[in-house]
Design an enzyme around this catalytic site. Sequence first.
Site, PDB file in Angstrom:
ATOM      1  NE  ARG A 116     -70.261  24.941 -11.026  1.00 42.47           N
ATOM      2  CZ  ARG A 116     -69.138  25.386 -11.589  1.00 42.47           C
ATOM      3  NH1 ARG A 116     -68.212  24.548 -11.989  1.00 42.47           N
ATOM      4  NH2 ARG A 116     -68.969  26.674 -11.760  1.00 42.47           N
ATOM      5  CE  LYS A 120     -88.161  15.639   0.723  1.00 40.57           C
ATOM      6  NZ  LYS A 120     -89.416  15.832   1.489  1.00 40.57           N
ATOM      7  CD  GLU A 171     -89.919  11.640  11.076  1.00 38.64           C
ATOM      8  OE1 GLU A 171     -90.824  11.278  10.295  1.00 38.64           O
ATOM      9  OE2 GLU A 171     -89.415  12.785  11.060  1.00 38.64           O
ATOM     10  CE  LYS A 175     -87.099   9.219   2.997  1.00 35.44           C
ATOM     11  NZ  LYS A 175     -86.668  10.231   3.932  1.00 35.44           N
ATOM     12  CD  GLU A 185     -92.098  16.388  -0.875  1.00 39.89           C
ATOM     13  OE1 GLU A 185     -91.145  15.850  -0.281  1.00 39.89           O
ATOM     14  OE2 GLU A 185     -92.730  17.340  -0.418  1.00 39.89           O
ATOM     15  NE  ARG A 212     -88.559  12.256  -0.466  1.00 40.83           N
ATOM     16  CZ  ARG A 212     -87.253  12.194  -0.543  1.00 40.83           C
ATOM     17  NH1 ARG A 212     -86.672  12.054  -1.717  1.00 40.83           N
ATOM     18  NH2 ARG A 212     -86.493  12.256   0.532  1.00 40.83           N
ATOM     19  CG  ASN A 268     -93.231  16.052   3.806  1.00 35.07           C
ATOM     20  OD1 ASN A 268     -92.170  15.754   4.343  1.00 35.07           O
ATOM     21  ND2 ASN A 268     -93.290  16.477   2.557  1.00 35.07           N
ATOM     22  CG  HIS A 320     -92.869  16.144   8.614  1.00 41.23           C
ATOM     23  ND1 HIS A 320     -93.445  14.940   8.972  1.00 41.23           N
ATOM     24  CD2 HIS A 320     -91.526  15.956   8.751  1.00 41.23           C
ATOM     25  CE1 HIS A 320     -92.498  14.074   9.288  1.00 41.23           C
ATOM     26  NE2 HIS A 320     -91.323  14.665   9.169  1.00 41.23           N
ATOM     27  CG  HIS A 339     -91.136  21.210   9.224  1.00 46.89           C
ATOM     28  ND1 HIS A 339     -91.074  20.971   7.877  1.00 46.89           N
ATOM     29  CD2 HIS A 339     -90.426  20.203   9.799  1.00 46.89           C
ATOM     30  CE1 HIS A 339     -90.355  19.889   7.649  1.00 46.89           C
ATOM     31  NE2 HIS A 339     -89.956  19.395   8.803  1.00 46.89           N
ATOM     32  CG  HIS A 393     -87.667  16.429  13.234  1.00 47.57           C
ATOM     33  ND1 HIS A 393     -88.196  17.452  12.483  1.00 47.57           N
ATOM     34  CD2 HIS A 393     -87.903  15.296  12.538  1.00 47.57           C
ATOM     35  CE1 HIS A 393     -88.714  16.956  11.369  1.00 47.57           C
ATOM     36  NE2 HIS A 393     -88.547  15.651  11.375  1.00 47.57           N
TER      37      HIS A 393
HETATM   38  P1  NAD Z   1     -79.798  14.879  15.880  1.00 42.63           P
HETATM   39  O1  NAD Z   1     -79.009  14.626  14.682  1.00 42.63           O
HETATM   40  O2  NAD Z   1     -79.726  16.212  16.499  1.00 42.63           O
HETATM   41  O3  NAD Z   1     -79.437  13.779  16.961  1.00 42.63           O
HETATM   42  C1  NAD Z   1     -80.071  13.828  18.208  1.00 42.63           C
HETATM   43  C2  NAD Z   1     -79.088  13.888  19.376  1.00 42.63           C
HETATM   44  O4  NAD Z   1     -78.610  12.584  19.627  1.00 42.63           O
HETATM   45  C3  NAD Z   1     -77.859  14.751  19.152  1.00 42.63           C
HETATM   46  O5  NAD Z   1     -77.553  15.372  20.359  1.00 42.63           O
HETATM   47  C4  NAD Z   1     -76.772  13.736  18.821  1.00 42.63           C
HETATM   48  O6  NAD Z   1     -75.493  14.165  19.156  1.00 42.63           O
HETATM   49  C5  NAD Z   1     -77.183  12.572  19.649  1.00 42.63           C
HETATM   50  N1  NAD Z   1     -76.808  11.264  19.131  1.00 42.63           N
HETATM   51  C6  NAD Z   1     -76.908  10.836  17.849  1.00 42.63           C
HETATM   52  N2  NAD Z   1     -76.613   9.550  17.787  1.00 42.63           N
HETATM   53  C7  NAD Z   1     -76.298   9.139  19.034  1.00 42.63           C
HETATM   54  C8  NAD Z   1     -75.913   7.910  19.594  1.00 42.63           C
HETATM   55  N3  NAD Z   1     -75.865   6.796  18.874  1.00 42.63           N
HETATM   56  N4  NAD Z   1     -75.626   7.858  20.907  1.00 42.63           N
HETATM   57  C9  NAD Z   1     -75.723   8.980  21.670  1.00 42.63           C
HETATM   58  N5  NAD Z   1     -76.111  10.166  21.200  1.00 42.63           N
HETATM   59  C10 NAD Z   1     -76.392  10.250  19.898  1.00 42.63           C
HETATM   60  O7  NAD Z   1     -81.371  14.623  15.612  1.00 42.63           O
HETATM   61  P2  NAD Z   1     -82.193  13.536  14.803  1.00 42.63           P
HETATM   62  O8  NAD Z   1     -83.436  13.375  15.566  1.00 42.63           O
HETATM   63  O9  NAD Z   1     -81.393  12.355  14.465  1.00 42.63           O
HETATM   64  O10 NAD Z   1     -82.503  14.285  13.440  1.00 42.63           O
HETATM   65  C11 NAD Z   1     -83.353  15.394  13.386  1.00 42.63           C
HETATM   66  C12 NAD Z   1     -83.078  16.135  12.098  1.00 42.63           C
HETATM   67  O11 NAD Z   1     -83.365  15.286  10.981  1.00 42.63           O
HETATM   68  C13 NAD Z   1     -83.940  17.362  11.926  1.00 42.63           C
HETATM   69  O12 NAD Z   1     -83.124  18.442  11.548  1.00 42.63           O
HETATM   70  C14 NAD Z   1     -84.876  16.998  10.795  1.00 42.63           C
HETATM   71  O13 NAD Z   1     -85.260  18.118  10.024  1.00 42.63           O
HETATM   72  C15 NAD Z   1     -84.036  16.056  10.007  1.00 42.63           C
HETATM   73  N6  NAD Z   1     -84.810  15.138   9.147  1.00 42.63           N
HETATM   74  C16 NAD Z   1     -84.448  15.051   7.847  1.00 42.63           C
HETATM   75  C17 NAD Z   1     -85.111  14.177   7.010  1.00 42.63           C
HETATM   76  C18 NAD Z   1     -84.658  14.029   5.587  1.00 42.63           C
HETATM   77  O14 NAD Z   1     -85.329  13.347   4.825  1.00 42.63           O
HETATM   78  N7  NAD Z   1     -83.547  14.596   5.205  1.00 42.63           N
HETATM   79  C19 NAD Z   1     -86.148  13.379   7.511  1.00 42.63           C
HETATM   80  C20 NAD Z   1     -86.490  13.490   8.855  1.00 42.63           C
HETATM   81  C21 NAD Z   1     -85.803  14.390   9.686  1.00 42.63           C
HETATM   82  N1  GLY Z   2     -88.765  12.924   5.443  1.00 44.40           N
HETATM   83  C1  GLY Z   2     -89.529  13.258   4.287  1.00 44.40           C
HETATM   84  C2  GLY Z   2     -88.898  12.849   3.014  1.00 44.40           C
HETATM   85  O1  GLY Z   2     -87.815  12.319   2.970  1.00 44.40           O
HETATM   86  O2  GLY Z   2     -89.465  13.072   1.986  1.00 44.40           O
END
Ligand code: NAD
Ligand code: GLY
Length: 376
Positions: free
Chosen positions: A134, A156, A198, A240, A250, A255, A259, A262, A266, A280
Amino acid sequence: MNMLDTILGAGEQHTVKVELDDRSYPIHIGAGLLNEAPGLIREAFGNVRCIIITDSHLSSIYAQKLHANMARLGLCKDEPLVIPAGEQAKTFSYLSFILDHLFQKTIDRKTMLVALGGGVMGDLVGFAASIALRGIDFIQIPTTLLAQVDSSVGGKTAINSPRGKNLIGAFHQPRMVIADVDTLKTLPSRELRSGYAEVVKYGLISNPEFFDWLDEKGKNLLAGKTEKQIRAIKTSCEMKAAIVAQDERESTGKRALLNLGHTFGHAFELMANYDASLLHGEAVAIGMAKAFELSTRLGLCPERDTQRVKEHLKSVNLPISIQGRNWDTDKILAHMYRDKKAENGHLNFILTRGIGQAFVQEHVVASDVKAVLDMP
Ligand code: NAD
Ligand code: GLY
């Protein structure tokens, strides 16, 4: 002098605070912080039991060393859990795999998860932490630019549904974020550019001076200049943190501005089946260009701002259109109606009156969206 003072004295290192009453937490930003992580964790949380969860690309580059350093301080007896790298890990199968591993290791409510990696690890591990027993604590150690400026902050967490991106998730704040810019040195340049989208987003939402700075210095940041990266990460995290402190869930519209791009993005990711043909941040870059084009089409935003944004994104090799992808625009629209911002069958978008002037626009007409999807 405590551990943090020592680190902050060492030069280009900063701490930004996310203010959420008893759930407030620090974001530590700087070069070389991965080596300091065990000390920071022990100083803040004592002799807590940590389990590192990472992806297959990072296991040998960073996780083994982090694990050894944490084990030395008595924080980590379990080996890191490794998940296949990439967006396709944000599924029920891997969520269940993580939970099963944790229960097999007999975790308790004081066990802390450490999400080491990009946004995928942060979202997946954060979601696992939000539901295991939980809800247990977790720490974010983001290693992509995208995760350092955005996904590791704000709580998030989510996995994807076959019907849409991030549709299954929870708000669950981390207890600490440790962003070591040195990790960006091993990040492939396409991933760095994807995260840069971003960063640009923050300028476009409400900080035109930051956009001007990026227009001038963004190329240096992408070429690996550490001080430019630190400045961009710090500014992004400050913006942020301020937004999250005002509208954590949000619910007031503040907040939602994060997006920008987005709703489009998405839908594009889903059209690409979340595969590596569209990252992404690339989807968000196209989405931001489309949000500006839509704003101009609706008479809200001067054409020159839209052109400037598109030129900037193009100049750093980010995509700005979906031409050549052969996607059915009706399908894209259908995905948009399932977006979390859609309400009662109406499309809501983050639109803009110019660079730095984003706002929420309700009831956008589908034909206008279709028209900009067709633009080159
Ligand atoms: P990811 O986590 O897939 O990382 C990208 C690639 O880089 C992967 O292959 C990873 O193994 C590699 N990698 C990571 N760090 C590395 C490093 N230092 N050296 C070498 N390789 C490395 O992708 P991302 O772009 O970091 O994240 C995208 C995700 O984030 C999406 O799913 C998106 O929806 C999410 N997101 C979430 C929020 C939120 O607020 N929670 C905000 C924006 C995006
Ligand atoms: N990346 C959008 C949020 O965190 O609200």
